[in-house]
Design a protein around this motif. Structure first.
Motif, PDB file in Angstrom:
ATOM      1  N   THR A  75      16.019 130.236  37.770  1.00  0.00           N
ATOM      2  CA  THR A  75      14.564 130.160  37.886  1.00  0.00           C
ATOM      3  C   THR A  75      13.938 131.453  37.388  1.00  0.00           C
ATOM      4  OG1 THR A  75      14.844 128.758  39.821  1.00  0.00           O
ATOM      5  CG2 THR A  75      12.656 129.702  39.459  1.00  0.00           C
ATOM      6  N   GLY A  76      12.909 131.337  36.547  1.00  0.00           N
ATOM      7  CA  GLY A  76      12.249 132.497  35.974  1.00  0.00           C
ATOM      8  C   GLY A  76      11.216 133.097  36.902  1.00  0.00           C
ATOM      9  N   PRO A  77      10.576 134.198  36.479  1.00  0.00           N
ATOM     10  CA  PRO A  77       9.570 134.870  37.313  1.00  0.00           C
ATOM     11  C   PRO A  77       8.349 134.000  37.575  1.00  0.00           C
ATOM     12  CG  PRO A  77       9.611 135.796  35.096  1.00  0.00           C
ATOM     13  CD  PRO A  77      10.783 134.895  35.201  1.00  0.00           C
ATOM     14  N   ASP A  78       8.134 132.979  36.746  1.00  0.00           N
ATOM     15  CA  ASP A  78       7.009 132.079  36.953  1.00  0.00           C
ATOM     16  C   ASP A  78       7.377 130.892  37.836  1.00  0.00           C
ATOM     17  OD1 ASP A  78       8.744 130.874  35.225  1.00  0.00           O
ATOM     18  OD2 ASP A  78       7.304 130.554  33.609  1.00  0.00           O
ATOM     19  N   GLY A  79       8.598 130.897  38.372  1.00  0.00           N
ATOM     20  CA  GLY A  79       9.034 129.821  39.252  1.00  0.00           C
ATOM     21  C   GLY A  79       9.534 128.589  38.542  1.00  0.00           C
ATOM     22  N   LYS A  80       9.591 128.622  37.224  1.00  0.00           N
ATOM     23  CA  LYS A  80      10.032 127.468  36.455  1.00  0.00           C
ATOM     24  C   LYS A  80      11.501 127.601  36.070  1.00  0.00           C
ATOM     25  CE  LYS A  80       5.468 126.612  34.426  1.00  0.00           C
ATOM     26  NZ  LYS A  80       4.697 126.483  33.152  1.00  0.00           N
ATOM     27  N   PRO A 103      10.032 134.347  29.651  1.00  0.00           N
ATOM     28  CA  PRO A 103       9.359 135.645  29.789  1.00  0.00           C
ATOM     29  C   PRO A 103      10.203 136.684  30.518  1.00  0.00           C
ATOM     30  CG  PRO A 103       8.515 134.099  31.406  1.00  0.00           C
ATOM     31  CD  PRO A 103       9.419 133.311  30.502  1.00  0.00           C
ATOM     32  N   ALA A 104       9.762 137.932  30.414  1.00  0.00           N
ATOM     33  CA  ALA A 104      10.436 139.018  31.119  1.00  0.00           C
ATOM     34  C   ALA A 104      10.104 138.944  32.604  1.00  0.00           C
ATOM     35  CB  ALA A 104      10.000 140.363  30.552  1.00  0.00           C
ATOM     36  N   GLY A 105      10.975 139.530  33.435  1.00  0.00           N
ATOM     37  CA  GLY A 105      10.760 139.536  34.878  1.00  0.00           C
ATOM     38  C   GLY A 105      12.059 139.309  35.625  1.00  0.00           C
ATOM     39  N   ARG A 106      11.931 138.970  36.914  1.00  0.00           N
ATOM     40  CA  ARG A 106      13.118 138.765  37.756  1.00  0.00           C
ATOM     41  C   ARG A 106      13.504 137.292  37.766  1.00  0.00           C
ATOM     42  NH1 ARG A 106      13.603 141.485  43.594  1.00  0.00           N
ATOM     43  NH2 ARG A 106      13.843 143.238  42.169  1.00  0.00           N
ATOM     44  N   TYR A 107      14.797 137.037  37.580  1.00  0.00           N
ATOM     45  CA  TYR A 107      15.339 135.687  37.558  1.00  0.00           C
ATOM     46  C   TYR A 107      16.272 135.491  38.754  1.00  0.00           C
ATOM     47  CZ  TYR A 107      13.508 134.901  32.885  1.00  0.00           C
ATOM     48  OH  TYR A 107      12.679 134.727  31.806  1.00  0.00           O
TER      49      TYR A 107
END
Length: 200
Positions: A75-80, A103-107
């Motif tokens: 799951t990506g940082p956008d919850g998807k 996208p960049a962020g926490r997975y």
């Protein structure tokens, strides 16, 4: 009477040996039965920081997995979900294809699998994808190349150059005239001195 006692003792000894052997076998097999399947390695690893999302998430377990019950989600940082397909099992390894343009962020990686001998395993961990370097800033006006002069500026420069050239010509004429006058004055002085010398 002694023969009967000996036979009874022999039977009892044999029973004790059998019980001891059975207990030893149970003691050896008990840790194996209690052992659980575990996640050995993963890629990306837990708490890893990456420059981009890899094409696959790979989980390797201590036992062979069952394809039917292999569930893995990223799951990506956008919850998807960033999965680009279904997880695939190859022995002890479960692989999930990923969308690399995420996208960049926490997975977050979550998994629930069942080993071939029926042991369920579940867990989760996180990793981070850092943002790529932004575009380089455009040069400032004072750092950019000088723009070509406008027609008006070129005309002004030409007028200035013409005026400067005219001033130079006038200065040369004035200087030349002064030199001629000076030489003439010197010549007159010399002639007068000679005449004065002859007259005496």
């Amino acid at each position: 009477m002694n023969v009967i006692k000996r036979r009874a003792a022999t039977r009892m000894a044999r029973s004790l040996v059998a019980l001891t052997a059975t207990g030893a076998a149970l003691a050896v097999s008990a840790p194996q039965a209690a052992a659980h399947t575990e996640l050995d390695t993963s890629s990306p690893g837990a708490q890893a920081t990456l420059s981009g999302l890899p094409p696959n998430a790979t989980l390797t377990f201590s036992d062979s997995m069952t394809q039917k019950y292999a569930k893995v989600a990223v799951t990506g940082p956008d919850g998807k979900s960033t999965a680009a397909g279904d997880p695939q099992v190859d022995g002890k390894t479960v692989t999930l294809p990923l969308e690399t343009g995420s996208p960049a962020g926490r997975y977050t990686v979550g998994y629930r699998v069942v080993s071939a001998d029926g042991h369920p395993v579940s867990g989760s961990y996180t990793f981070t994808v850092k943002a790529a370097g932004g575009p380089s800033p455009s040069p400032r006006a004072d750092q950019s190349a000088a723009a070509p002069p406008s027609p008006a500026a070129r005309a002004a420069q030409a007028d200035g150059a013409g005026a400067e050239s005219s001033g130079t010509d006038i200065s040369a004429l004035v200087g030349g005239g002064a030199l001629v006058l000076t030489l003439a004055a010197v010549g007159v002085y010399v002639v007068r001195r000679r005449r004065a010398g002859h007259g005496s």
